[in-house]
Design a protein around this motif. Sequence first.
Motif, PDB file in Angstrom:
ATOM      1  N   ASP A 187      37.188  77.592  68.671  1.00  0.00           N
ATOM      2  CA  ASP A 187      37.691  78.353  68.033  1.00  0.00           C
ATOM      3  C   ASP A 187      36.769  79.161  67.303  1.00  0.00           C
ATOM      4  O   ASP A 187      36.013  78.698  66.300  1.00  0.00           O
ATOM      5  N   LEU A 188      36.523  80.219  67.849  1.00  0.00           N
ATOM      6  CA  LEU A 188      35.460  81.250  67.212  1.00  0.00           C
ATOM      7  C   LEU A 188      35.547  81.645  65.838  1.00  0.00           C
ATOM      8  O   LEU A 188      34.727  81.577  64.998  1.00  0.00           O
ATOM      9  N   ASP A 189      36.921  82.046  65.375  1.00  0.00           N
ATOM     10  CA  ASP A 189      37.119  82.369  63.985  1.00  0.00           C
ATOM     11  C   ASP A 189      36.856  81.288  63.031  1.00  0.00           C
ATOM     12  O   ASP A 189      36.262  81.443  62.046  1.00  0.00           O
ATOM     13  N   ALA A 190      37.073  79.884  63.640  1.00  0.00           N
ATOM     14  CA  ALA A 190      36.970  78.914  62.600  1.00  0.00           C
ATOM     15  C   ALA A 190      35.246  78.688  62.554  1.00  0.00           C
ATOM     16  O   ALA A 190      34.805  78.406  61.395  1.00  0.00           O
ATOM     17  N   GLU A 191      34.618  78.880  63.483  1.00  0.00           N
ATOM     18  CA  GLU A 191      33.364  78.749  63.498  1.00  0.00           C
ATOM     19  C   GLU A 191      32.522  79.761  62.661  1.00  0.00           C
ATOM     20  O   GLU A 191      31.480  79.638  61.832  1.00  0.00           O
ATOM     21  N   ILE A 192      32.892  80.940  62.800  1.00  0.00           N
ATOM     22  CA  ILE A 192      32.433  82.201  62.012  1.00  0.00           C
ATOM     23  C   ILE A 192      32.885  81.790  60.441  1.00  0.00           C
ATOM     24  O   ILE A 192      31.799  82.061  59.505  1.00  0.00           O
ATOM     25  N   ASP A 193      34.198  81.363  60.174  1.00  0.00           N
ATOM     26  CA  ASP A 193      34.405  81.033  58.543  1.00  0.00           C
ATOM     27  C   ASP A 193      33.281  80.054  58.046  1.00  0.00           C
ATOM     28  O   ASP A 193      32.716  80.015  57.191  1.00  0.00           O
ATOM     29  N   ARG A 194      33.116  78.855  58.861  1.00  0.00           N
ATOM     30  CA  ARG A 194      32.248  77.873  58.700  1.00  0.00           C
ATOM     31  C   ARG A 194      30.867  78.181  58.462  1.00  0.00           C
ATOM     32  O   ARG A 194      30.133  78.109  57.407  1.00  0.00           O
ATOM     33  N   LEU A 195      30.196  79.094  59.294  1.00  0.00           N
ATOM     34  CA  LEU A 195      28.917  79.583  59.383  1.00  0.00           C
ATOM     35  C   LEU A 195      28.685  80.618  58.220  1.00  0.00           C
ATOM     36  O   LEU A 195      27.608  80.410  57.328  1.00  0.00           O
ATOM     37  N   ARG A 196      29.708  81.323  57.940  1.00  0.00           N
ATOM     38  CA  ARG A 196      29.619  82.208  56.690  1.00  0.00           C
ATOM     39  C   ARG A 196      29.456  81.572  55.424  1.00  0.00           C
ATOM     40  O   ARG A 196      28.925  82.053  54.663  1.00  0.00           O
ATOM     41  N   ALA A 197      30.476  80.586  55.318  1.00  0.00           N
ATOM     42  CA  ALA A 197      30.416  79.697  53.989  1.00  0.00           C
ATOM     43  C   ALA A 197      29.056  78.992  53.863  1.00  0.00           C
ATOM     44  O   ALA A 197      28.514  78.760  52.686  1.00  0.00           O
ATOM     45  N   ALA A 198      28.289  78.778  55.233  1.00  0.00           N
ATOM     46  CA  ALA A 198      26.877  78.109  55.099  1.00  0.00           C
ATOM     47  C   ALA A 198      25.874  79.031  54.734  1.00  0.00           C
ATOM     48  O   ALA A 198      24.666  78.840  54.546  1.00  0.00           O
ATOM     49  N   GLY A 199      26.091  80.560  54.698  1.00  0.00           N
ATOM     50  CA  GLY A 199      25.151  81.415  54.565  1.00  0.00           C
ATOM     51  C   GLY A 199      24.120  81.871  56.001  1.00  0.00           C
ATOM     52  O   GLY A 199      23.272  82.350  55.624  1.00  0.00           O
ATOM     53  N   VAL A 200      24.660  81.416  57.028  1.00  0.00           N
ATOM     54  CA  VAL A 200      23.995  81.709  58.208  1.00  0.00           C
ATOM     55  C   VAL A 200      24.172  83.311  58.516  1.00  0.00           C
ATOM     56  O   VAL A 200      25.214  83.680  58.404  1.00  0.00           O
ATOM     57  N   PRO A 201      23.225  83.960  58.830  1.00  0.00           N
ATOM     58  CA  PRO A 201      23.133  85.329  59.250  1.00  0.00           C
ATOM     59  C   PRO A 201      23.688  85.603  60.452  1.00  0.00           C
ATOM     60  O   PRO A 201      23.325  85.174  61.386  1.00  0.00           O
ATOM     61  N   PHE A 202      24.549  86.624  60.348  1.00  0.00           N
ATOM     62  CA  PHE A 202      25.155  87.072  61.586  1.00  0.00           C
ATOM     63  C   PHE A 202      24.422  88.496  62.073  1.00  0.00           C
ATOM     64  O   PHE A 202      24.004  89.155  61.415  1.00  0.00           O
ATOM     65  N   ARG A 203      24.310  88.613  63.576  1.00  0.00           N
ATOM     66  CA  ARG A 203      23.549  89.769  63.854  1.00  0.00           C
ATOM     67  C   ARG A 203      24.385  90.814  64.510  1.00  0.00           C
ATOM     68  O   ARG A 203      24.049  91.813  65.366  1.00  0.00           O
ATOM     69  N   SER A 204      25.916  90.546  64.648  1.00  0.00           N
ATOM     70  CA  SER A 204      26.829  91.378  65.464  1.00  0.00           C
ATOM     71  C   SER A 204      27.931  91.071  64.623  1.00  0.00           C
ATOM     72  O   SER A 204      28.177  90.090  63.927  1.00  0.00           O
ATOM     73  N   GLU A 205      28.934  91.810  65.137  1.00  0.00           N
ATOM     74  CA  GLU A 205      30.484  91.679  64.938  1.00  0.00           C
ATOM     75  C   GLU A 205      31.087  91.045  66.208  1.00  0.00           C
ATOM     76  O   GLU A 205      30.260  90.655  67.197  1.00  0.00           O
ATOM     77  N   VAL A 206      32.225  90.397  65.870  1.00  0.00           N
ATOM     78  CA  VAL A 206      32.864  89.856  67.049  1.00  0.00           C
ATOM     79  C   VAL A 206      33.020  91.023  68.038  1.00  0.00           C
ATOM     80  O   VAL A 206      33.487  92.034  67.815  1.00  0.00           O
ATOM     81  N   THR A 207      32.825  90.597  69.343  1.00  0.00           N
ATOM     82  CA  THR A 207      33.213  91.471  70.517  1.00  0.00           C
ATOM     83  C   THR A 207      33.812  90.755  71.477  1.00  0.00           C
ATOM     84  O   THR A 207      33.614  89.543  71.888  1.00  0.00           O
ATOM     85  N   THR A 208      34.841  91.694  72.170  1.00  0.00           N
ATOM     86  CA  THR A 208      35.714  91.186  72.912  1.00  0.00           C
ATOM     87  C   THR A 208      35.803  91.604  74.460  1.00  0.00           C
ATOM     88  O   THR A 208      35.545  93.039  74.423  1.00  0.00           O
ATOM     89  N   GLY A 209      35.522  90.863  75.296  1.00  0.00           N
ATOM     90  CA  GLY A 209      35.584  91.498  76.728  1.00  0.00           C
ATOM     91  C   GLY A 209      36.572  90.672  77.610  1.00  0.00           C
ATOM     92  O   GLY A 209      37.363  89.743  77.261  1.00  0.00           O
ATOM     93  N   PRO A 210      36.637  90.921  78.689  1.00  0.00           N
ATOM     94  CA  PRO A 210      37.635  90.213  79.672  1.00  0.00           C
ATOM     95  C   PRO A 210      37.403  88.648  79.595  1.00  0.00           C
ATOM     96  O   PRO A 210      38.304  88.151  80.063  1.00  0.00           O
ATOM     97  N   GLY A 211      36.189  88.385  79.501  1.00  0.00           N
ATOM     98  CA  GLY A 211      35.884  86.801  79.683  1.00  0.00           C
ATOM     99  C   GLY A 211      35.904  86.041  78.281  1.00  0.00           C
ATOM    100  O   GLY A 211      36.165  84.842  78.491  1.00  0.00           O
ATOM    101  N   GLY A 212      36.239  86.803  77.168  1.00  0.00           N
ATOM    102  CA  GLY A 212      36.373  86.165  75.702  1.00  0.00           C
ATOM    103  C   GLY A 212      35.809  86.858  74.884  1.00  0.00           C
ATOM    104  O   GLY A 212      35.492  88.170  74.848  1.00  0.00           O
ATOM    105  N   ARG A 213      35.530  86.089  73.623  1.00  0.00           N
ATOM    106  CA  ARG A 213      35.079  86.887  72.471  1.00  0.00           C
ATOM    107  C   ARG A 213      33.809  86.055  72.132  1.00  0.00           C
ATOM    108  O   ARG A 213      33.675  84.914  72.331  1.00  0.00           O
TER     109      ARG A 213
END
Length: 123
Positions: A78-104
Amino acid sequence: MDTFASVRYIVDDVPAAIDFYTTHLGFVVRSNPAPAFADVTLGPLRLLLSGPPSSGARATPADAAGPGRNRIHLIVADLDAEIDRLRAAGVPFRSEVTTGPGGRQILVADPAGNLVELFQPAN
């Protein structure tokens, strides 16, 4: 003997890298002769965390010392749940979510700036 696929990441601070990978991404410490080196595992992946005094870091040519475009790829349910969990922990993101034919996917950075891709396969 366990069979692992090993990847070496050159890091500035081995204890900070250990904390990042074990706290946020579920890795387990295999060995920890910090500050030079440690290795952490997740399933069959062995991540070699090499600090400045390690032989792995010292063997790196000066013109290749900067970060590359390589990254480890971790599959999540569950990518969205992982993003929420990591954001709450202050982990820095280096991109936005990208969606392609294989997934997100989205990229996070460890304390040394090495990239980790979190990937949720398409259904």
